[in-house]
Structure formats: structure tokens, C-alpha cells
Design a protein around this motif. Structure first.
Motif, PDB file in Angstrom:
ATOM      1  N   HIS A  78       4.806   0.213   0.456  1.00  0.00           N
ATOM      2  CA  HIS A  78       5.432  -0.808   1.299  1.00  0.00           C
ATOM      3  C   HIS A  78       4.422  -1.854   1.748  1.00  0.00           C
ATOM      4  O   HIS A  78       3.227  -1.714   1.545  1.00  0.00           O
ATOM      5  CB  HIS A  78       6.148  -0.167   2.500  1.00  0.00           C
ATOM      6  CG  HIS A  78       5.255   0.350   3.591  1.00  0.00           C
ATOM      7  ND1 HIS A  78       5.735   0.716   4.828  1.00  0.00           N
ATOM      8  CD2 HIS A  78       3.916   0.561   3.658  1.00  0.00           C
ATOM      9  CE1 HIS A  78       4.736   1.119   5.595  1.00  0.00           C
ATOM     10  NE2 HIS A  78       3.629   1.044   4.920  1.00  0.00           N
ATOM     11  N   GLU A  89       3.711  -4.426   5.326  1.00  0.00           N
ATOM     12  CA  GLU A  89       4.055  -4.686   6.720  1.00  0.00           C
ATOM     13  C   GLU A  89       3.329  -5.966   7.107  1.00  0.00           C
ATOM     14  O   GLU A  89       2.100  -5.981   7.151  1.00  0.00           O
ATOM     15  CB  GLU A  89       3.585  -3.522   7.591  1.00  0.00           C
ATOM     16  CG  GLU A  89       4.144  -2.177   7.134  1.00  0.00           C
ATOM     17  CD  GLU A  89       3.272  -0.995   7.541  1.00  0.00           C
ATOM     18  OE1 GLU A  89       3.613  -0.344   8.532  1.00  0.00           O
ATOM     19  OE2 GLU A  89       2.244  -0.730   6.889  1.00  0.00           O
ATOM     20  N   HIS A  99       0.860  -1.200   0.000  1.00  0.00           N
ATOM     21  CA  HIS A  99       0.000   0.000   0.000  1.00  0.00           C
ATOM     22  C   HIS A  99       0.888   1.239   0.000  1.00  0.00           C
ATOM     23  O   HIS A  99       2.038   1.190   0.420  1.00  0.00           O
ATOM     24  CB  HIS A  99      -0.943  -0.009   1.210  1.00  0.00           C
ATOM     25  CG  HIS A  99      -0.230  -0.052   2.534  1.00  0.00           C
ATOM     26  ND1 HIS A  99       0.225  -1.218   3.086  1.00  0.00           N
ATOM     27  CD2 HIS A  99       0.117   0.931   3.398  1.00  0.00           C
ATOM     28  CE1 HIS A  99       0.816  -0.946   4.244  1.00  0.00           C
ATOM     29  NE2 HIS A  99       0.780   0.347   4.455  1.00  0.00           N
ATOM     30  N   HIS A 145       1.954   5.348   0.889  1.00  0.00           N
ATOM     31  CA  HIS A 145       1.820   6.437   1.861  1.00  0.00           C
ATOM     32  C   HIS A 145       2.420   7.693   1.245  1.00  0.00           C
ATOM     33  O   HIS A 145       3.395   7.612   0.486  1.00  0.00           O
ATOM     34  CB  HIS A 145       2.598   6.156   3.155  1.00  0.00           C
ATOM     35  CG  HIS A 145       1.991   5.114   4.033  1.00  0.00           C
ATOM     36  ND1 HIS A 145       0.858   5.328   4.767  1.00  0.00           N
ATOM     37  CD2 HIS A 145       2.386   3.841   4.321  1.00  0.00           C
ATOM     38  CE1 HIS A 145       0.568   4.235   5.466  1.00  0.00           C
ATOM     39  NE2 HIS A 145       1.482   3.310   5.207  1.00  0.00           N
TER      40      HIS A 145
HETATM   41 FE    FE Z   1       1.839   1.343   6.005  1.00  0.00          FE
END
Ligand code: FE
Length: 278
Positions: free
Chosen positions: A103, A105, A59, A61
Motif C-alpha cells: 500500500h 499512505e 511498500h 506489510h
Molecule cells: Fe504502511
């Protein structure tokens, strides 16, 4: 000396985010006026791996910094700058999204996942700064021990000791404070700074009120924070910084100042020009 009063206490709401990670959104977009420059705080405290293993797949940012700190657990990550790594027990990832990062996570199975992700806003002039990433190992986080207290310094300075981050854009004090039972702890700060703590365990008394764990306490104006741990001791994360006082336009993982900037980000995501630095 003017003791800081409690301004607000928030317990947040259980939410599912990413591909299905159960978390508590302790502060979110409805709180932004009070918590400026802090945008969001997600708290994780899970012993069942199905609550988190689906993770946060790829996703974007833009316009913020995300700070992930784990007391326990393991998160694997990778990003469009080519960084790959693991956040482990006691480690912190300080990611400046700036102009744009993509990125993922992905929390890994572990006995317990306990930690938070904080979103810190970037000033208007720095929204499109070059993305940067800091992987802070537990051993790089200084700890100050005094009778009854242990303070880990993630960013800013406490008792003349500086943490690994000073805040290149927003100067932020980020402390992880552990108190033994019935210990009074105080800290002097700029009276105008936004200050809140998130209680990870135990409970504290401050401003005449007892507050249990899994709550955030936002404080009002005053130059001295004073609190006391109760019988089971306490551990909390402390966040302080000056508010930005700038307009906010927020769409999911992208936080800018105007709607036009959000539309541009969306257009760039669609046509593949979102990433400016890689
Ligand atoms: Fe994130």
C-alpha cells in the motif's frame, strides 16, 4: 483495588521514515518486550506540510495490523486489495496486513496533521491470515460523555458501549480520552493486560508523577488505572491488550516469528509472489 503503577515513561525519538516524513517513534523495536502485543507507535504533530507530504510510497506489510487515527489532517491511501480512500479528521484506518498487502499512505497538505499510527502484532497462527481493511469514519466512532470527560471508542468496549472494531485477532481496547482541567478519571482492566497511554495534549498526574504531552506512559500490574488531568486538561489515546509472548523476527514493515519467514517474505517480494490475496 490495586492501582496501576507507572512502569516506564517514553518520549521517543524524532525520525524520518517513508520518503521523508518527520515523525516521533514513541515506541519501537527496542520496546517490544515491555509493550507486547504493541510493536510500534508513530506520532505525527506537524503544521509544516514539508514535514509529511513526501509520504509513504508503495511498500509491503506482513504479519501485523496497522491502525492509523487522525485527530486532524488528511492521508490518501491505496492498496493491493484495490482499496482507495482518504483518512480525514477523526477517522481511523484499521488495516490487517496478514499474509501481505502492498500500500501507499500519502498525507495531504492541511493546517495541521495530528495523529498516530499504531502497529499491533498478529498471533503466530494468524500471521498469514487474509488481509483486510476497515475504513472507519468519524461518525462511526461512539463517544461517551460524562462530567469532565469525553471518551471515543475506536475498539473494544467502554461503559457497555462497543467501538466499531473488537479485534478479530488481538482483542484491543483503543480509547481516545479528553479530560477537562483537574478531572480524575479511572478505568478498571485485567491486571495482567499490557496498558499504555500516549498523551496528545495537556498533562496528567498518575502514580504521584506529573507527565506532559508527547509522552507514552506504560503501566505495571494492577486492576485500576487512575489519573488526573492538570490545569490545561489532557487528551490521550489509551491502548490495552493481552501480550502474545511469542518470538519476534522483524524486518522493516514485516514482522514474523522466525528469520526463515523473513527470508521467505524477501524472496517472495523479489520474485513477485508476495501477495497471496488481491
Ligand atoms: Fe504502511
Amino acid at each position: 483495588m490495586q492501582k496501576k503503577p507507572i512502569k516506564r515513561i517514553t518520549g521517543g525519538l524524532v525520525q524520518y521514515d517513508g520518503a521523508g516524513v518527520k515523525l516521533v517513534r514513541v515506541i519501537g523495536r527496542q520496546d517490544v518486550k515491555d509493550f507486547d502485543p504493541f510493536l510500534m507507535l508513530d506520532a505525527f504533530d506537524a503544521t509544516e506540510s514539508e514535514d509529511y507530504v513526501k509520504g509513504f510510497p508503495w511498500h509491503p506489510h506482513r504479519g501485523i495490523e496497522t491502525v492509523t487515527y487522525l485527530i486532524e489532517g488528511m492521508i490518501e491511501h491505496g492498496d493491493s486489495l484495490g482499496n482507495r480512500g482518504t483518512i480525514n479528521d477523526g477517522c481511523c484506518q484499521w488495516m490487517t496486513a496478514g499474509s501481505g498487502i502492498i500500500h501507499q499512505e500519502m498525507p495531504q497538505e492541511s493546517p495541521r496533521m495530528l495523529g498516530t499510527q499504531l502497529w499491533l502484532n498478529l498471533p503466530q497462527k494468524d500471521k498469514m491470515t487474509e488481509p483486510a481493511y476497515r475504513d472507519i469514519r468519524a461518525a462511526e466512532i461512539p463517544m461517551i460523555e460524562n462530567p469532565g470527560s469525553q471518551v471515543r471508542i475506536i475498539s473494544g468496549t467502554y461503559q457497555q458501549v462497543s467501538g466499531p472494531v473488537q479485534g478479530a485477532y488481538v482483542k484491543t481496547l483503543y480509547l481516545d480520552v479528553s479530560l477537562e482541567p483537574n478531572v480524575t478519571w479511572s478505568l478498571e482492566l485485567d491486571a495482567q493486560d499490557t496498558l499504555f497511554i500516549y498523551l496528545v495534549r495537556g498533562s496528567v498526574e498518575t502514580d504521584g508523577q506529573q507527565v506532559p504531552y508527547h509522552r507514552a506512559i506504560l503501566f505495571g500490574e494492577g486492576d485500576t488505572l487512575q489519573l488526573r488531568s492538570l490545569d490545561e486538561g489532557a487528551r490521550f489515546f489509551l491502548h490495552a491488550a493481552k501480550g502474545l509472548g511469542e518470538p519476534i523476527a522483524w524486518a522493516g514493515p514485516i514482522v514474523m516469528n522466525t528469520r526463515e519467514e523473513l527470508l521467505l517474505a524477501q524472496k517472495e517480494l523479489n520474485d513477485g509472489t508476495f501477495i497471496k490475496h488481491s
